[in-house]
Design an enzyme around this catalytic site. Sequence first.
Site, PDB file in Angstrom:
ATOM      1  N   ALA A  62       3.926   1.568  -0.934  1.00 39.68           N
ATOM      2  CA  ALA A  62       4.670   1.672  -2.192  1.00 39.68           C
ATOM      3  C   ALA A  62       3.785   2.179  -3.319  1.00 39.68           C
ATOM      4  CB  ALA A  62       5.263   0.311  -2.559  1.00 39.68           C
ATOM      5  N   SER A  63       2.543   1.712  -3.374  1.00 40.80           N
ATOM      6  CA  SER A  63       1.640   2.171  -4.439  1.00 40.80           C
ATOM      7  C   SER A  63       1.334   3.641  -4.288  1.00 40.80           C
ATOM      8  CB  SER A  63       0.349   1.342  -4.439  1.00 40.80           C
ATOM      9  OG  SER A  63      -0.415   1.555  -3.265  1.00 40.80           O
ATOM     10  N   LYS A  64       1.163   4.105  -3.053  1.00 44.89           N
ATOM     11  CA  LYS A  64       0.869   5.524  -2.830  1.00 44.89           C
ATOM     12  C   LYS A  64       2.114   6.394  -3.021  1.00 44.89           C
ATOM     13  CE  LYS A  64      -3.550   5.672  -1.931  1.00 44.89           C
ATOM     14  NZ  LYS A  64      -4.477   6.468  -2.773  1.00 44.89           N
ATOM     15  N   THR A  98     -14.224   8.077   7.773  1.00 43.11           N
ATOM     16  CA  THR A  98     -15.208   7.460   6.884  1.00 43.11           C
ATOM     17  C   THR A  98     -15.944   6.350   7.635  1.00 43.11           C
ATOM     18  OG1 THR A  98     -13.728   5.728   6.070  1.00 43.11           O
ATOM     19  CG2 THR A  98     -13.648   7.874   4.948  1.00 43.11           C
ATOM     20  N   ILE A 101      -8.783   8.947   7.392  1.00 42.05           N
ATOM     21  CA  ILE A 101      -9.928   9.791   7.050  1.00 42.05           C
ATOM     22  C   ILE A 101     -11.147   9.286   7.808  1.00 42.05           C
ATOM     23  CG2 ILE A 101     -11.328  10.702   5.151  1.00 42.05           C
ATOM     24  CD1 ILE A 101      -9.041   9.971   3.255  1.00 42.05           C
ATOM     25  N   TYR A 147       0.838  -1.204   0.000  1.00 38.18           N
ATOM     26  CA  TYR A 147       0.000   0.000   0.000  1.00 38.18           C
ATOM     27  C   TYR A 147       0.868   1.247   0.000  1.00 38.18           C
ATOM     28  CZ  TYR A 147      -2.982   3.761   1.668  1.00 38.18           C
ATOM     29  OH  TYR A 147      -3.624   4.978   1.792  1.00 38.18           O
TER      30      TYR A 147
END
Length: 235
Positions: free
Chosen positions: A156-158, A188, A186, A154
Amino acid sequence: MSATFDFSDRVVVVTGASGALGSAVAERFAGAGATVAAVDVRAPDDEDALLDPSLVDFYEADLTDESAVADLFDAVVDDHGRLDALCNVAGTWMGGDPIDETDVDTFDALFDVNLRTMFLASKHAIPHLQETAGAIVSVSARSSLEGGEGDGPYRASKAGVRLLTETIAEENLGTVRANAVMPSVIDTPMNREMMPDADHDEWVDPADIAQVVCFLCTEQAGVTSGAAVPVYGEA
């Protein structure tokens, strides 16, 4: 005091529009007078939908499929005549396992949803945004700034979202601005369900992040490109 923005006669694409942050971004732009092309793989068509479908023009599309993305942007410009901003909000979180225990399907899913969608949407939006001196705002994450336990893919993708944002800004200097926002946790419904015992008062309201996203697409932010803007408050 809430800032007032005017996006009359502007066309804005918001991906991930059926989610909590995406719906907040879409509704913020709609409230500022924009024509909002709200995009998601699923339509907000049930009574529990977070997005008010009356405020937007909804486009259902799989943003991991390049032909579908190309068709999407052709359709938006055909329908509305122009494109002024792209907000790459589509994304997801998966984690919990160290790298040696993470299956490749989880890795692929995170890079597909978080990074591939941002890449493809940006790729096919840029030629249209070059015509309007438009802007791109993408959602990275605070955790992308460093490694950590349990959610490496996660992060790394961001991090990839942030680096592609910087690349797009450099490649389109003076033509298309590109910035990223970096939330932490956040506030949510899904996050409250996952972390019921956390201090929710420290989490950031999606509407507050939407305000920053909206600002980054205005002329007032015209000198800002290639930035990664913290939007994590006290979270």
